[in-house]
Motif scaffolding. Structure first.
Motif: not given
Length: 304
Positions: A95-107, A139-155
């Motif tokens: 009934p009110t605006p809700v956004k959807v975040a795409g979960s990108l886990p530590p695969v 996009w939500l890259a979540e539960t990331q343990s290191s910087v290199v993990e999020v760098e790959l997400v951006r790539e």
């Protein structure tokens, strides 16, 4: 609700188990997608009814680490797309605006920066992004343990124009200087610098003990301010007993602590907001009743 405060959702796996959905290790929250996806939609609806303004796709466990290589090869893309559609349908029906975040886990494994291998991780992340791209607002890259993990997400995301939120999991204890650290040992300052460099629109801290979050928020706010950035900062902690917080992702169901009932969790959240958080929600063990308490109290504060 204040325009400056965003209420996130809570932990999908525990909510599915509580609702009576098919649930076991190692499949975790992915099992409901496979056997009874209607429960996933019901969980999204419950968080929205409690006040969540952002819901997260139930794609976290749709990786070989949880469902196995064979199931992922045969059904992974289909299940990921289904998780996106279920969240999209729930948000569109709200009934009110809700956004959807795409979960990108530590695969390659939660809490395990040592298991990260870029070539394999890139392949799996590409399947996740492709399956979710038609359903998500951000996009939500979540539960990331290191910087290199999020760098790959951006790539992997490349030039995708949607907002990118990068969420890190923290060590259980502050260091000798009272500072929070990523599970890799990197600092919160390292994480903020990475988020800014990668054009992230928010930094979050999740799936960690509530006690370490305020320090992380304060440091993140200080670093962002030094850069002249109004970076959004979010927190969604877990409710594990401290003695169970080191348990591996597929090593059984962790016990939940008693002081993270809705009232207790709200007290932690108020501390995070005071430190500079602009988004709050919950991770493992935090249900719709917790989100309702956050929404009601933080909404009241916004209007006071």
């Amino acid at each position: 609700m204040s325009n400056n405060m965003v209420i996130l959702d809570g932990g999908m796996g525990r909510e599915l188990a509580r609702m009576g959905a098919p649930f076991r290790q190692p499949e975790w929250s992915a099992l409901a997608l496979i056997e009874a996806p209607q429960f996933v939609r019901q969980a999204h609806d419950a968080f929205i009814a409690a006040g969540s303004q952002v819901i997260t796709t139930n794609s976290y466990a749709v990786v070989p680490f949880h469902v196995g290589e064979e199931v992922f090869a045969k059904q992974g893309a289909e299940l990921i797309a289904l998780s996106g559609r279920l969240a999209r349908e729930a948000a569109d029906a709200a009934p009110t605006p809700v956004k959807v975040a795409g979960s990108l886990p530590p695969v390659l494994g939660s809490y395990r920066p040592d298991l990260f291998e870029p070539t394999k991780a890139k392949r799996l992340l590409s399947v996740l992004v492709d399956g979710l791209k038609d359903s998500v607002d951000l996009w939500l890259a979540e539960t990331q343990s290191s910087v290199v993990e999020v760098e790959l997400v951006r790539e992997v995301l490349g030039n995708d124009p949607r907002p990118l939120w990068l969420s890190f999991t923290l060590k259980d204890e502050l260091n000798e200087n009272g500072e929070a650290q990523l599970r890799s040992g990197e600092s919160v300052t390292d994480a903020v610098n990475a988020v800014l460099r990668l054009a992230g629109s928010a930094i979050l801290f999740n799936c960690s003990r509530p006690e370490v979050m305020a320090s992380a928020v304060r440091e993140a706010r200080e670093v962002a301010t030094r850069h002249g950035s109004k970076l959004a900062i979010g927190v969604y902690a877990n409710a594990f007993e401290p003695s169970d917080n080191k348990r591996g992702a597929n090593e059984g169901l962790s016990d939940l602590r008693k002081d993270t009932d809705p009232k207790g969790y709200l007290s932690f959240a108020e501390e995070w907001v005071e430190a500079g958080a602009t988004m709050v929600g919950g991770c493992c063990g935090i249900g719709p009743e917790h989100i309702a308490a956050l929404s009601e109290k933080l909404g009241d504060r916004a209007h006071s």
